[in-house]
Write a protein that holds these residues in place. Structure first.
Motif, PDB file in Angstrom:
ATOM      1  N   VAL A 143       0.880  -1.167   0.000  1.00  0.00           N
ATOM      2  CA  VAL A 143       0.000   0.000   0.000  1.00  0.00           C
ATOM      3  C   VAL A 143       0.915   1.214   0.000  1.00  0.00           C
ATOM      4  N   MET A 144       1.056   1.833  -1.160  1.00  0.00           N
ATOM      5  CA  MET A 144       2.053   2.879  -1.337  1.00  0.00           C
ATOM      6  C   MET A 144       1.535   4.260  -0.963  1.00  0.00           C
ATOM      7  N   ALA A 145       0.235   4.447  -1.085  1.00  0.00           N
ATOM      8  CA  ALA A 145      -0.367   5.733  -0.704  1.00  0.00           C
ATOM      9  C   ALA A 145      -1.822   5.491  -0.324  1.00  0.00           C
ATOM     10  N   ALA A 146      -2.238   6.169   0.733  1.00  0.00           N
ATOM     11  CA  ALA A 146      -3.624   6.080   1.203  1.00  0.00           C
ATOM     12  C   ALA A 146      -3.928   7.393   1.904  1.00  0.00           C
ATOM     13  N   HIS A 147      -5.193   7.612   2.194  1.00  0.00           N
ATOM     14  CA  HIS A 147      -5.479   8.766   3.045  1.00  0.00           C
ATOM     15  C   HIS A 147      -6.724   8.530   3.880  1.00  0.00           C
ATOM     16  N   LEU A 148      -6.820   9.264   4.956  1.00  0.00           N
ATOM     17  CA  LEU A 148      -7.969   9.151   5.841  1.00  0.00           C
ATOM     18  C   LEU A 148      -9.231   9.552   5.090  1.00  0.00           C
ATOM     19  N   ALA A 149     -10.299   8.845   5.353  1.00  0.00           N
ATOM     20  CA  ALA A 149     -11.544   9.141   4.637  1.00  0.00           C
ATOM     21  C   ALA A 149     -12.689   9.304   5.635  1.00  0.00           C
ATOM     22  N   PRO A 150     -12.630  10.364   6.468  1.00  0.00           N
ATOM     23  CA  PRO A 150     -13.672  10.542   7.485  1.00  0.00           C
ATOM     24  C   PRO A 150     -15.051  10.783   6.895  1.00  0.00           C
ATOM     25  N   GLY A 151     -15.104  11.230   5.614  1.00  0.00           N
ATOM     26  CA  GLY A 151     -16.389  11.479   4.985  1.00  0.00           C
ATOM     27  C   GLY A 151     -16.954  10.263   4.253  1.00  0.00           C
ATOM     28  N   TYR A 152     -16.376   9.100   4.441  1.00  0.00           N
ATOM     29  CA  TYR A 152     -16.827   7.878   3.764  1.00  0.00           C
ATOM     30  C   TYR A 152     -18.291   7.609   4.078  1.00  0.00           C
ATOM     31  N   ASP A 153     -19.085   7.378   3.012  1.00  0.00           N
ATOM     32  CA  ASP A 153     -20.519   7.146   3.225  1.00  0.00           C
ATOM     33  C   ASP A 153     -20.988   5.843   2.592  1.00  0.00           C
ATOM     34  N   GLY A 154     -20.043   4.914   2.389  1.00  0.00           N
ATOM     35  CA  GLY A 154     -20.407   3.614   1.828  1.00  0.00           C
ATOM     36  C   GLY A 154     -20.854   2.645   2.900  1.00  0.00           C
ATOM     37  N   PRO A 155     -20.915   1.352   2.578  1.00  0.00           N
ATOM     38  CA  PRO A 155     -21.349   0.342   3.547  1.00  0.00           C
ATOM     39  C   PRO A 155     -20.359   0.221   4.700  1.00  0.00           C
ATOM     40  N   ALA A 156     -20.855  -0.189   5.865  1.00  0.00           N
ATOM     41  CA  ALA A 156     -19.974  -0.423   7.011  1.00  0.00           C
ATOM     42  C   ALA A 156     -18.969  -1.520   6.647  1.00  0.00           C
ATOM     43  N   LEU A 157     -17.699  -1.329   7.047  1.00  0.00           N
ATOM     44  CA  LEU A 157     -16.644  -2.268   6.675  1.00  0.00           C
ATOM     45  C   LEU A 157     -15.966  -2.816   7.919  1.00  0.00           C
ATOM     46  N   ALA A 158     -15.794  -4.137   7.953  1.00  0.00           N
ATOM     47  CA  ALA A 158     -15.015  -4.756   9.024  1.00  0.00           C
ATOM     48  C   ALA A 158     -13.535  -4.463   8.789  1.00  0.00           C
ATOM     49  N   SER A 159     -12.705  -4.749   9.763  1.00  0.00           N
ATOM     50  CA  SER A 159     -11.273  -4.494   9.630  1.00  0.00           C
ATOM     51  C   SER A 159     -10.697  -5.233   8.428  1.00  0.00           C
ATOM     52  N   GLY A 160     -10.101  -4.478   7.502  1.00  0.00           N
ATOM     53  CA  GLY A 160      -9.505  -5.071   6.309  1.00  0.00           C
ATOM     54  C   GLY A 160     -10.472  -5.320   5.173  1.00  0.00           C
ATOM     55  N   GLU A 161     -11.771  -5.188   5.422  1.00  0.00           N
ATOM     56  CA  GLU A 161     -12.762  -5.447   4.370  1.00  0.00           C
ATOM     57  C   GLU A 161     -12.706  -4.355   3.304  1.00  0.00           C
ATOM     58  N   LEU A 162     -12.847  -4.750   2.042  1.00  0.00           N
ATOM     59  CA  LEU A 162     -12.711  -3.829   0.916  1.00  0.00           C
ATOM     60  C   LEU A 162     -14.059  -3.439   0.343  1.00  0.00           C
ATOM     61  N   ALA A 163     -14.143  -2.204  -0.117  1.00  0.00           N
ATOM     62  CA  ALA A 163     -15.312  -1.717  -0.864  1.00  0.00           C
ATOM     63  C   ALA A 163     -14.778  -0.904  -2.035  1.00  0.00           C
ATOM     64  N   ALA A 164     -15.135  -1.324  -3.256  1.00  0.00           N
ATOM     65  CA  ALA A 164     -14.595  -0.658  -4.449  1.00  0.00           C
ATOM     66  C   ALA A 164     -15.709  -0.129  -5.322  1.00  0.00           C
ATOM     67  N   THR A 165     -15.511   1.082  -5.861  1.00  0.00           N
ATOM     68  CA  THR A 165     -16.360   1.639  -6.901  1.00  0.00           C
ATOM     69  C   THR A 165     -15.477   1.807  -8.139  1.00  0.00           C
ATOM     70  N   LYS A 166     -16.012   2.444  -9.168  1.00  0.00           N
ATOM     71  CA  LYS A 166     -15.216   2.657 -10.375  1.00  0.00           C
ATOM     72  C   LYS A 166     -13.996   3.540 -10.101  1.00  0.00           C
ATOM     73  N   LYS A 167     -14.108   4.442  -9.133  1.00  0.00           N
ATOM     74  CA  LYS A 167     -13.036   5.410  -8.902  1.00  0.00           C
ATOM     75  C   LYS A 167     -12.340   5.293  -7.558  1.00  0.00           C
ATOM     76  N   THR A 168     -12.896   4.556  -6.617  1.00  0.00           N
ATOM     77  CA  THR A 168     -12.314   4.517  -5.272  1.00  0.00           C
ATOM     78  C   THR A 168     -12.221   3.098  -4.731  1.00  0.00           C
ATOM     79  N   VAL A 169     -11.290   2.924  -3.798  1.00  0.00           N
ATOM     80  CA  VAL A 169     -11.174   1.678  -3.043  1.00  0.00           C
ATOM     81  C   VAL A 169     -10.997   2.054  -1.576  1.00  0.00           C
ATOM     82  N   HIS A 170     -11.858   1.512  -0.735  1.00  0.00           N
ATOM     83  CA  HIS A 170     -11.754   1.765   0.704  1.00  0.00           C
ATOM     84  C   HIS A 170     -11.498   0.450   1.430  1.00  0.00           C
ATOM     85  N   ALA A 171     -10.776   0.551   2.559  1.00  0.00           N
ATOM     86  CA  ALA A 171     -10.525  -0.613   3.406  1.00  0.00           C
ATOM     87  C   ALA A 171     -10.916  -0.271   4.828  1.00  0.00           C
ATOM     88  N   GLY A 172     -11.583  -1.210   5.502  1.00  0.00           N
ATOM     89  CA  GLY A 172     -11.999  -0.991   6.872  1.00  0.00           C
ATOM     90  C   GLY A 172     -10.826  -1.052   7.836  1.00  0.00           C
TER      91      GLY A 172
END
Length: 312
Positions: free
Chosen positions: A245-274
Motif C-alpha cells: 500500500v504505497m499511498a492512502a489517506h484518511l476518509a472521514p467522509g466515507y458514506d459507503g457500507p460499514a466495513l469490518a477491519s480489512g474489508e474492501l469496498a470498491a467503486t469505479k473510482k475509489t477503493v476503501h478498506a476498513g
C-alpha cells in the motif's frame, strides 16, 4: 578548513553540494560505502555521493570497513581539519574519530536526543510528531549521543511521507551543516551536551514492521503507510499474496457500507478498506511482482467480491 565528507545515499548529496560551494572550506575527499548491486541485473553501482564527488573531481574513498588500516593511513595522509557526515551508514572506530583536529560532525535528521538511530524521520511520522528537525553534533562512540552544535526545526505536514519530509530536511540541513563548519572554523560555535531527558530510539524499520494491522485505528494505518513510504513500503496480504500500500489517506467522509477491519469496498473510482475506526481510501498499490498502480485500476483488474478482506 580541509574537509573529508562522509555520506552515501541521495539524501546526503545536498550537504555535499553546500560544502563544495563554500568559499571558506575545501572538500578534499569523500568517504562512502562500497559500490553495491542494484537493479534487475544486480550490477555494481556507485553511491549517489560517490557519483557527485567524481563529477566534482574529488577523491573518493570506499573502505569496506572504516577500521581498515589502508583507509586510516590514507585519512592520516589527507590530514583533514574536520569530517562532516550525513547518512554514511557505518560505525566509525575511535582510530578514525581521532584523526581530524575538530573530529567528525554529523547532520542527523531529528531534534536530538529524540529519535537517535538509523530511521529518525520514519519514526517521527509513525509516532505522529508534529515537529521534527535536524541537528549537527560531534560524533562520539555512543549512538547519536554527542554534544550538539546547532538545530533547525521543521513542521511535519498531515500528508507528509517519510520521503517528503526527508527531502525537505536534506536541503534545510545542508545549510545547517555548512554554517556549523563555519562556526567551528572561526571558533564562534561550541558544542553543548545533549539533555539526559527525552531520549527516544529510532531503529531501522524492517519489512515485518511495515505490515498493516487493519484492526488498528485509521490514524495509525495512515501513519504507517506514510512513515514507510517510500521504503520499506507498508504492506498487507490479498488472496495469499503480498500487496504494498504505497499511498492512502484518511476518509472521514466515507458514506459507503460499514466495513469490518480489512474489508474492501470498491467503486469505479475509489477503493476503501476498513480499519479499527473509520475506513481509509487506498490510492496507490503494488501487487507482488508488478509495478505500482492506482488502487481503483488494481481493484477492477482483480474483481473484488463483496466481503473480501485484506489480511493484517
Amino acid at each position: 578548513m580541509r574537509l573529508v565528507f562522509a555520506g552515501t545515499p541521495e539524501v546526503a548529496v545536498p550537504a555535499l553540494d553546500a560544502l563544495i560551494a563554500s568559499d571558506r572550506h575545501e572538500v578534499v575527499a569523500v568517504v562512502t560505502r562500497p559500490d553495491a548491486p542494484a537493479g534487475r541485473g544486480r550490477r555494481l553501482v556507485a553511491s549517489p555521493v560517490a557519483e557527485r564527488a567524481e563529477e566534482a573531481g574529488i577523491e573518493v574513498l570506499k573502505p569496506v570497513k572504516p577500521r581498515d588500516e589502508d583507509f586510516l593511513a590514507r585519512l592520516r595522509e589527507i590530514a583533514p581539519d574536520c569530517c562532516p557526515v550525513v547518512a554514511y551508514g557505518a560505525l566509525l572506530p575511535k582510530a578514525a574519530l581521532d584523526i581530524p583536529a575538530h573530529g567528525w560532525v554529523n547532520l542527523h535528521f531529528s531534534l536530538l536526543p529524540a529519535w537517535r538511530g538509523a530511521a529518525p524521520v520514519q519514526h517521527a511520522v509513525l509516532a505522529g510528531d508534529e515537529i521534527t528537525g535536524a541537528t549537527t553534533f560531534q560524533i562520539e562512540q555512543g549512538l547519536d549521543s554527542g554534544p550538539v552544535y546547532g538545530v533547525l526545526t521543521e513542521e511535519i505536514r498531515p500528508t507528509d511521507t517519510s520521503g517528503d519530509l526527508l527531502t525537505r530536511l536534506a536541503f534545510a540541513g545542508s545549510g545547517l551543516l555548512a554554517a556549523t563548519m563555519d562556526g567551528i572554523e572561526d571558533g564562534t560555535l561550541k558544542a553543548v551536551p545533549q539533555p539526559e531527558e527525552g531520549i527516544t530510539l529510532a531503529p531501522k524499520i524492517e519489512v515485518e514492521d511495515a505490515r498493516i494491522d487493519w484492526t488498528a485505528p485509521a490514524l495509525r494505518v495512515d501513519r504507517l503507510v506514510r512513515g514507510c513510504a517510500p521504503a520499506p513500503g507498508a504492506w498487507t496480504v490479498f488472496r495469499g499474496e503480498r500487496l504494498k500500500v504505497m499511498a492512502a489517506h484518511l476518509a472521514p467522509g466515507y458514506d459507503g457500507p460499514a466495513l469490518a477491519s480489512g474489508e474492501l469496498a470498491a467503486t469505479k473510482k475509489t477503493v476503501h478498506a476498513g480499519t479499527g475506526s473509520h475506513p481509509v481510501e487506498l490510492l496507490w498499490v503494488q501487487p507482488q511482482g508488478k509495478k505500482p498502480m492506482r488502487a481503483a485500476d488494481w481493484a477492477r483488474g482483480v474483481r473484488i467480491t463483496t466481503g473480501e478482506r485484506l489480511e493484517g
